[in-house]
Design an enzyme around this catalytic site. Structure first.
Site, PDB file in Angstrom:
ATOM      1  N   ARG A 110       0.738  -1.016  -0.003  1.00 51.90           N
ATOM      2  CA  ARG A 110       0.033   0.002  -0.084  1.00 51.90           C
ATOM      3  C   ARG A 110       0.808   1.174   0.140  1.00 51.90           C
ATOM      4  O   ARG A 110       0.749   2.232  -0.800  1.00 51.90           O
ATOM      5  CB  ARG A 110      -0.839  -0.168   1.348  1.00 51.90           C
ATOM      6  CG  ARG A 110      -2.346   0.818   0.790  1.00 51.90           C
ATOM      7  CD  ARG A 110      -3.306   0.508   2.098  1.00 51.90           C
ATOM      8  NE  ARG A 110      -4.518   0.706   1.572  1.00 51.90           N
ATOM      9  CZ  ARG A 110      -5.809   0.321   2.244  1.00 51.90           C
ATOM     10  NH1 ARG A 110      -5.740   0.140   3.640  1.00 51.90           N
ATOM     11  NH2 ARG A 110      -6.960   0.583   1.463  1.00 51.90           N
ATOM     12  N   GLU A 156     -13.823  11.062  11.514  1.00 53.90           N
ATOM     13  CA  GLU A 156     -13.763  11.689  10.024  1.00 53.90           C
ATOM     14  C   GLU A 156     -15.322  11.568   9.475  1.00 53.90           C
ATOM     15  O   GLU A 156     -15.967  10.313   9.661  1.00 53.90           O
ATOM     16  CB  GLU A 156     -12.996  10.732   9.359  1.00 53.90           C
ATOM     17  CG  GLU A 156     -12.774  11.222   7.972  1.00 53.90           C
ATOM     18  CD  GLU A 156     -12.700  12.797   7.873  1.00 53.90           C
ATOM     19  OE1 GLU A 156     -11.506  13.362   8.401  1.00 53.90           O
ATOM     20  OE2 GLU A 156     -13.737  13.525   7.404  1.00 53.90           O
ATOM     21  N   ALA A 170     -17.301  11.094   2.968  1.00 49.20           N
ATOM     22  CA  ALA A 170     -17.916   9.858   2.420  1.00 49.20           C
ATOM     23  C   ALA A 170     -17.110   9.655   1.305  1.00 49.20           C
ATOM     24  O   ALA A 170     -16.550  10.720   0.781  1.00 49.20           O
ATOM     25  CB  ALA A 170     -19.274  10.068   2.065  1.00 49.20           C
ATOM     26  N   LYS A 204     -20.198  10.552  16.142  1.00 47.91           N
ATOM     27  CA  LYS A 204     -20.175   9.781  14.928  1.00 47.91           C
ATOM     28  C   LYS A 204     -20.632   8.498  14.737  1.00 47.91           C
ATOM     29  O   LYS A 204     -21.473   8.440  13.797  1.00 47.91           O
ATOM     30  CB  LYS A 204     -18.230   9.430  15.278  1.00 47.91           C
ATOM     31  CG  LYS A 204     -18.035   8.631  13.949  1.00 47.91           C
ATOM     32  CD  LYS A 204     -17.952   9.128  12.586  1.00 47.91           C
ATOM     33  CE  LYS A 204     -17.511   8.174  11.683  1.00 47.91           C
ATOM     34  NZ  LYS A 204     -17.551   8.605  10.252  1.00 47.91           N
ATOM     35  N   LEU A 205     -20.877   7.726  15.753  1.00 48.73           N
ATOM     36  CA  LEU A 205     -21.797   6.401  15.618  1.00 48.73           C
ATOM     37  C   LEU A 205     -23.166   6.993  15.242  1.00 48.73           C
ATOM     38  O   LEU A 205     -23.957   6.437  14.562  1.00 48.73           O
ATOM     39  CB  LEU A 205     -21.938   5.617  16.933  1.00 48.73           C
ATOM     40  CG  LEU A 205     -20.705   4.943  17.292  1.00 48.73           C
ATOM     41  CD1 LEU A 205     -20.782   4.016  18.518  1.00 48.73           C
ATOM     42  CD2 LEU A 205     -20.096   3.900  16.086  1.00 48.73           C
ATOM     43  N   CYS A 252     -18.791   1.685   7.027  1.00 47.39           N
ATOM     44  CA  CYS A 252     -19.171   2.224   8.257  1.00 47.39           C
ATOM     45  C   CYS A 252     -20.600   1.947   8.674  1.00 47.39           C
ATOM     46  O   CYS A 252     -20.708   1.598   9.801  1.00 47.39           O
ATOM     47  CB  CYS A 252     -19.008   3.824   8.069  1.00 47.39           C
ATOM     48  SG  CYS A 252     -17.475   4.415   8.303  1.00 47.39           S
ATOM     49  N   LYS A 292     -20.657   2.167  -3.851  1.00 46.51           N
ATOM     50  CA  LYS A 292     -21.539   3.330  -4.564  1.00 46.51           C
ATOM     51  C   LYS A 292     -20.314   3.733  -5.655  1.00 46.51           C
ATOM     52  O   LYS A 292     -19.383   3.114  -5.782  1.00 46.51           O
ATOM     53  CB  LYS A 292     -21.570   4.222  -3.363  1.00 46.51           C
ATOM     54  CG  LYS A 292     -20.197   4.918  -2.682  1.00 46.51           C
ATOM     55  CD  LYS A 292     -20.460   5.586  -1.590  1.00 46.51           C
ATOM     56  CE  LYS A 292     -20.489   7.147  -2.085  1.00 46.51           C
ATOM     57  NZ  LYS A 292     -20.269   8.229  -0.883  1.00 46.51           N
ATOM     58  N   ARG A 305     -30.705   0.516  -8.477  1.00 47.87           N
ATOM     59  CA  ARG A 305     -30.178   2.024  -8.160  1.00 47.87           C
ATOM     60  C   ARG A 305     -31.147   3.067  -8.605  1.00 47.87           C
ATOM     61  O   ARG A 305     -30.821   4.421  -8.413  1.00 47.87           O
ATOM     62  CB  ARG A 305     -28.769   2.141  -8.593  1.00 47.87           C
ATOM     63  CG  ARG A 305     -27.885   1.230  -7.941  1.00 47.87           C
ATOM     64  CD  ARG A 305     -27.606   1.714  -6.475  1.00 47.87           C
ATOM     65  NE  ARG A 305     -26.425   0.838  -5.878  1.00 47.87           N
ATOM     66  CZ  ARG A 305     -26.063   1.100  -4.785  1.00 47.87           C
ATOM     67  NH1 ARG A 305     -26.427   2.425  -3.928  1.00 47.87           N
ATOM     68  NH2 ARG A 305     -24.790   0.833  -4.397  1.00 47.87           N
TER      69      ARG A 305
HETATM   70  C1  UDX Z   1     -20.754   7.245   5.333  1.00 52.27           C
HETATM   71  C2  UDX Z   1     -21.027   8.470   5.922  1.00 52.27           C
HETATM   72  O1  UDX Z   1     -21.819   9.324   5.032  1.00 52.27           O
HETATM   73  C3  UDX Z   1     -19.767   9.418   6.263  1.00 52.27           C
HETATM   74  O2  UDX Z   1     -20.097  10.454   6.861  1.00 52.27           O
HETATM   75  C4  UDX Z   1     -18.906   8.632   7.179  1.00 52.27           C
HETATM   76  O3  UDX Z   1     -17.707   9.151   7.457  1.00 52.27           O
HETATM   77  C5  UDX Z   1     -18.553   6.875   6.645  1.00 52.27           C
HETATM   78  O4  UDX Z   1     -19.823   6.498   6.411  1.00 52.27           O
HETATM   79  P1  UDX Z   1     -19.832   6.353   3.073  1.00 52.27           P
HETATM   80  O5  UDX Z   1     -19.739   4.856   3.706  1.00 52.27           O
HETATM   81  O6  UDX Z   1     -18.539   6.380   2.271  1.00 52.27           O
HETATM   82  O7  UDX Z   1     -19.994   7.353   3.987  1.00 52.27           O
HETATM   83  O8  UDX Z   1     -20.827   6.596   1.964  1.00 52.27           O
HETATM   84  P2  UDX Z   1     -22.350   7.015   1.712  1.00 52.27           P
HETATM   85  O9  UDX Z   1     -22.628   8.143   0.580  1.00 52.27           O
HETATM   86  O10 UDX Z   1     -22.923   7.488   3.341  1.00 52.27           O
HETATM   87  O11 UDX Z   1     -23.122   5.725   1.378  1.00 52.27           O
HETATM   88  C6  UDX Z   1     -23.214   4.532   2.191  1.00 52.27           C
HETATM   89  C7  UDX Z   1     -24.185   3.794   1.348  1.00 52.27           C
HETATM   90  O12 UDX Z   1     -25.320   3.981   1.396  1.00 52.27           O
HETATM   91  C8  UDX Z   1     -23.660   3.290  -0.017  1.00 52.27           C
HETATM   92  O13 UDX Z   1     -23.886   2.184  -0.240  1.00 52.27           O
HETATM   93  C9  UDX Z   1     -24.809   4.073  -0.790  1.00 52.27           C
HETATM   94  O14 UDX Z   1     -25.088   3.847  -2.144  1.00 52.27           O
HETATM   95  C10 UDX Z   1     -26.000   4.098   0.075  1.00 52.27           C
HETATM   96  N1  UDX Z   1     -27.151   5.200   0.035  1.00 52.27           N
HETATM   97  C11 UDX Z   1     -26.687   6.229   0.449  1.00 52.27           C
HETATM   98  C12 UDX Z   1     -28.416   4.631  -0.518  1.00 52.27           C
HETATM   99  O15 UDX Z   1     -28.629   3.683  -0.681  1.00 52.27           O
HETATM  100  N2  UDX Z   1     -29.033   5.959  -0.611  1.00 52.27           N
HETATM  101  C13 UDX Z   1     -29.037   7.130  -0.383  1.00 52.27           C
HETATM  102  O16 UDX Z   1     -30.012   7.868  -0.364  1.00 52.27           O
HETATM  103  C14 UDX Z   1     -27.690   7.366   0.216  1.00 52.27           C
HETATM  104  P1  ADP Z   2     -10.220   3.243   6.843  1.00 55.17           P
HETATM  105  O1  ADP Z   2     -11.590   2.907   5.826  1.00 55.17           O
HETATM  106  O2  ADP Z   2     -10.765   2.965   8.196  1.00 55.17           O
HETATM  107  O3  ADP Z   2      -9.256   3.994   6.471  1.00 55.17           O
HETATM  108  P2  ADP Z   2      -8.648   0.901   5.841  1.00 55.17           P
HETATM  109  O4  ADP Z   2      -8.609  -0.725   5.929  1.00 55.17           O
HETATM  110  O5  ADP Z   2      -8.613   1.340   4.673  1.00 55.17           O
HETATM  111  O6  ADP Z   2      -9.534   1.517   6.712  1.00 55.17           O
HETATM  112  O7  ADP Z   2      -7.003   1.557   6.323  1.00 55.17           O
HETATM  113  C1  ADP Z   2      -6.370   0.946   7.602  1.00 55.17           C
HETATM  114  C2  ADP Z   2      -4.909   0.841   7.246  1.00 55.17           C
HETATM  115  O8  ADP Z   2      -4.449   0.611   8.592  1.00 55.17           O
HETATM  116  C3  ADP Z   2      -4.869  -0.546   6.637  1.00 55.17           C
HETATM  117  O9  ADP Z   2      -3.912  -0.028   5.478  1.00 55.17           O
HETATM  118  C4  ADP Z   2      -3.729  -1.388   7.420  1.00 55.17           C
HETATM  119  O10 ADP Z   2      -2.549  -1.946   6.805  1.00 55.17           O
HETATM  120  C5  ADP Z   2      -3.154  -0.339   8.523  1.00 55.17           C
HETATM  121  N1  ADP Z   2      -2.901  -0.484   9.784  1.00 55.17           N
HETATM  122  C6  ADP Z   2      -3.709  -1.360  10.631  1.00 55.17           C
HETATM  123  N2  ADP Z   2      -2.920  -1.688  11.822  1.00 55.17           N
HETATM  124  C7  ADP Z   2      -1.750  -0.929  11.667  1.00 55.17           C
HETATM  125  C8  ADP Z   2      -0.655  -0.705  12.632  1.00 55.17           C
HETATM  126  N3  ADP Z   2      -0.482  -1.470  13.826  1.00 55.17           N
HETATM  127  N4  ADP Z   2       0.427   0.186  12.181  1.00 55.17           N
HETATM  128  C9  ADP Z   2       0.365   0.594  10.924  1.00 55.17           C
HETATM  129  N5  ADP Z   2      -0.538   0.462  10.057  1.00 55.17           N
HETATM  130  C10 ADP Z   2      -1.752  -0.095  10.340  1.00 55.17           C
END
Ligand code: UDX
Ligand code: ADP
Length: 464
Positions: free
Chosen positions: A40, A162, A165, A222-223, A278, A341, A444
């Site tokens: 990566r 964070e 999206a 956040k949750l 998420c 998405k 969709r």
């Molecule tokens: C989400 C939150 O939006 C973001 O704030 C958080 O940090 C991470 O999780 P993300 O998962 O990247 O972001 O994408 P998002 O645009 O929220 O879509 C999530 C899913 O819901 C996708 O599969 C999308 O296609 C779906 N979706 C979204 C729908 O089906 N309908 C909608 O109206 C909106």
């Molecule tokens: P997110 O969507 O939360 O960013 P990802 O899986 O894309 O999640 O990224 C998380 C990254 O953290 C991965 O690339 C993974 O290799 C890295 N990681 C996990 N544990 C450690 C660690 N102990 N030290 C360094 N990198 C780590």
């Protein structure tokens, strides 16, 4: 306190884009993103900036500007921790797949490993920022590890969830609705740490959008935000089935309700189900926390959002089977779109994985086309489910480079990601080359019904 060196542990979908934007906006701060995954990091350092491991519109330009100037990607975690005044933890926190809380709780293994590594390496005071989504009170656990295993170094723990999206990460980072910073604001040291992070964001974000709270409120917000967003999708998806049975159209319903300013138009797009790293994880986590606290009604309420989402995916797959005269055995089904998405190559929890899996159980032959997702990822996603052997997945599923190959001689097409390019396909050609009747399932609400029906397609769309 002025921050000069930032280290971010985890170069994934959150760490990578967030740090790239911080580095671009704060040229005087050195930002080093580290990861244990050497491939990566190598990809982030690829000479051709188009090869960075995460596809996000606009991201390669930001990386191009900052990389080598004040943005660095490295596998040397210890050295980056040592130099940093501020350390962001952006590692993954997947749902636990074993033991207590299996399938529900967040696995904090990676977070704990980071904390222990920070404690081992640090020689001067640090601000540690939780960026990954974490269960409420994780900061407390972090602090405990740092204070009890460190070398007398002082740590301030901040929660800075964070909200970006995927697919719009760069825009969301450049122009966020708000930035949430939780810290020990009752104490001067905590306040100072919060201010240090506020100063970083204030380089490009108006101060009134920088919200400071205590740590627990920040973690729980956040949750909550993700739970509310997912709940809207499940709510409109629940209505989509009602629309199909009653003659209403879910698009018209969402428009009508979205114009009510109290409801608002966003996140009311009916779909084959939400995916992404998420929503499901965070809700399961919320359910687990609620249950742990004995709040069973609260837990059941949120769990229903997941139940509805699982149902929506299954319902879509069964609709395909039922429509194809109750059998898809040996039939070629083209899956258009695998990402969860559009505008991302991320497939975590993508509805496509589950729809394909249901169809494979019915012995369908699946051919997938996605403009950004790599072949190995598609097989890895199916193998991860453990429904059948990896050899069987490879025998039943193929991945092709064009939508026309996918749909040629297919019995049916399932549109599972809303990629813009699917709207512009030569649908006439697709129709002509399919088996008849040519079934088209739009998960969709991307395609226009009238034109497709006129061409001769048997058309089904979610919610109408
Ligand atoms: C989400 C939150 O939006 C973001 O704030 C958080 O940090 C991470 O999780 P993300 O998962 O990247 O972001 O994408 P998002 O645009 O929220 O879509 C999530 C899913 O819901 C996708 O599969 C999308 O296609 C779906 N979706 C979204 C729908 O089906 N309908 C909608 O109206 C909106
Ligand atoms: P997110 O969507 O939360 O960013 P990802 O899986 O894309 O999640 O990224 C998380 C990254 O953290 C991965 O690339 C993974 O290799 C890295 N990681 C996990 N544990 C450690 C660690 N102990 N030290 C360094 N990198 C780590």
């Amino acid at each position: 306190m002025k921050i000069k060196n930032i280290c971010c542990i985890g170069a994934g979908y959150v760490g990578g884009p967030t740090m790239a934007v911080i580095a671009q906006k704060c040229p005087e701060i050195n930002v080093t993103v580290v990861d244990i995954n050497a491939d990566r990091i190598a990809a982030w350092n690829d000479e051709d900036v188009e090869n960075i491991p995460i596809y996000e519109p606009g991201l390669s330009e930001v990386v191009k500007e900052a990389r080598g100037r004040n943005l660095f990607f490295s596998t040397n975690v210890d050295s980056a921790i040592d130099k940093a005044d501020m350390i962001f933890i952006s590692v993954n926190t997947p749902t636990k797949t074993y033991g207590i809380g299996k399938g529900m709780a967040a696995d904090l293994k990676f977070i704990e490993l980071c904390a222990r590594q920070i404690a081992r390496v640090s020689k001067n005071d640090k601000i540690v920022v939780e960026k990954s989504t974490l269960p409420v009170r994780t900061a407390e656990a972090l602090k405990n590890i740092l204070d009890n295993t460190g070398n007398g170094v002082n740590y301030q723990i901040l929660s800075n969830p964070e909200f970006l999206a995927e697919g719009t990460a760069v825009d969301d980072l450049m122009n966020p609705d708000r930035v949430l910073i939780g810290g020990d604001i009752e104490n001067p040291e905590g306040k100072e740490a919060v201010e240090a992070l506020v100063d970083i964001y204030a380089h490009w974000i108006p101060r009134e959008r920088l919200l400071t709270t205590n740590v627990w409120s920040s973690e729980l917000s956040k949750l909550t935000a993700n739970a509310f967003l997912a709940q809207r999708v499940s709510s409109i998806n629940a209505m989509s089935e009602l629309c199909e049975k009653s003659g209403a159209d879910v698009k018209e319903v969402s428009k009508a309700i979205g114009m009510d300013s109290r409801i608002g138009p966003k996140f009311l797009q009916a779909s084959v189900g939400f995916g992404g790293s998420c929503f499901q994880k965070d809700i399961l986590n919320l359910v687990y926390i609620s249950k742990s606290l004995g709040l069973n009604e609260v837990a059941d309420y949120w769990e229903q959002v997941i139940i509805m989402n699982d149902y929506q995916k299954k319902r879509f797959a069964y609709k395909i089977v039922q429509t194809l005269f109750n059998t898809v055995s040996g039939k070629k089904i083209a899956v258009l779109g695998w990402a969860f998405k559009k505008d991302t190559n991320d497939t975590r929890e993508s509805a496509a994985i589950y729809v394909a899996d249901y169809l494979l159980n019915e012995q369908a032959e699946i051919v997938v086309y996605d403009p950004k997702v790599k072949t190995e990822q598609i097989y890895a996603d199916l193998d991860y489910l453990n429904t059948r052997s990896s050899e069987e997945n490879r025998a039943q599923v193929s991945v092709v480079d064009t939508p026309y190959e996918a749909t040629k001689e297919a019995h049916a097409i399932a549109v599972l990601t809303e990629w813009d390019e699917f709207k512009e396909l030569d649908w006439e050609k697709i129709y002509n080359e399919m088996l008849k009747p040519a079934f088209l399932f739009d998960g969709r609400r991307l395609l226009e019904r009238a034109t497709k029906e006129k061409m001769g397609f048997e058309f089904y769309a979610i919610g109408s």
